[in-house]
Design a protein around this motif. Structure first.
Motif, PDB file in Angstrom:
ATOM      1  N   SER A 176      45.078  42.060  86.807  1.00 16.99           N
ATOM      2  CA  SER A 176      45.659  41.101  87.744  1.00 16.99           C
ATOM      3  C   SER A 176      45.881  41.736  89.109  1.00 16.99           C
ATOM      4  O   SER A 176      45.533  41.170  90.144  1.00 16.99           O
ATOM      5  N   GLN A 224      53.542  43.129  90.692  1.00 23.46           N
ATOM      6  CA  GLN A 224      53.325  43.409  89.280  1.00 23.46           C
ATOM      7  C   GLN A 224      54.414  44.252  88.658  1.00 23.46           C
ATOM      8  O   GLN A 224      54.629  44.197  87.459  1.00 23.46           O
ATOM      9  N   LYS A 268      46.520  44.356  81.268  1.00 18.13           N
ATOM     10  CA  LYS A 268      46.655  42.996  81.797  1.00 18.13           C
ATOM     11  C   LYS A 268      47.218  43.042  83.222  1.00 18.13           C
ATOM     12  O   LYS A 268      46.702  42.388  84.124  1.00 18.13           O
TER      13      LYS A 268
END
Length: 165
Positions: free
Chosen positions: A20, A160, A16
């Motif tokens: 992104s 992130q 995930k």
């Protein structure tokens, strides 16, 4: 069996983050797997050595096996498993070296961003995955367009990974 379910859960979170993060790098879709491949190694390293390093060896092995198997399926026809294992070792050694040389998280992100830039540039130019050997970096950097993705990679990594570094 339970370890495999837990491993999948951890890797789902990494995937995930990778999806992104990788969308911020302006690369054609046919080369998107190169970007995701490199980010997977980075996030796997961060998660493994910063978050999940206290896991039981059985679970860590399940995560590693599943991680490598998932990466291998992306380009299975052109990437032998033994080559992937070598690339994995090269990248893990690089990131461990970056940790040892870094005094701050910013230092680690700078070194990692520069390294990932080189790997992505080589992978895209050669339409294949770079080996990732740190000893080759100075020679490789002379032959590529420098810093083409470094700023974007650093920003993506910072956004992130700041909560887990």
């Amino acid at each position: 069996m339970f370890e495999k379910v837990k491993a999948q859960k951890y890797l789902s979170q990494i995937e995930k983050d990778v999806k992104s993060c990788s969308q911020q790098i302006p690369i054609f879709n046919e080369n998107r797997d190169f970007v995701e491949f490199e980010f997977m190694f980075f996030f796997y390293f961060v998660y493994d050595y910063r978050v999940y390093h206290k896991l039981k060896p059985v679970l860590r092995k399940a995560i590693s096996d599943l991680f490598i198997e998932n990466l291998h399926t992306i380009r299975e026809s052109s990437l032998p498993r033994q080559s992937l294992d070598g690339m994995f070792d090269n990248r893990m050694s690089a990131f461990i070296g970056f940790i040892q040389r870094s005094k701050t998280v910013a230092d680690f992100l700078d070194l990692s961003s520069d390294y990932l830039n080189v790997l992505l540039t080589v992978s895209i130019d050669e339409n294949g995955y770079a080996t990732g050997a740190v000893s080759d970096l100075p020679k490789i950097k002379k032959g590529i367009k420098p810093d083409i993705f470094t700023a974007l990679i650093r920003e993506a990594l910072s956004l992130q990974s700041w909560t887990i570094l």
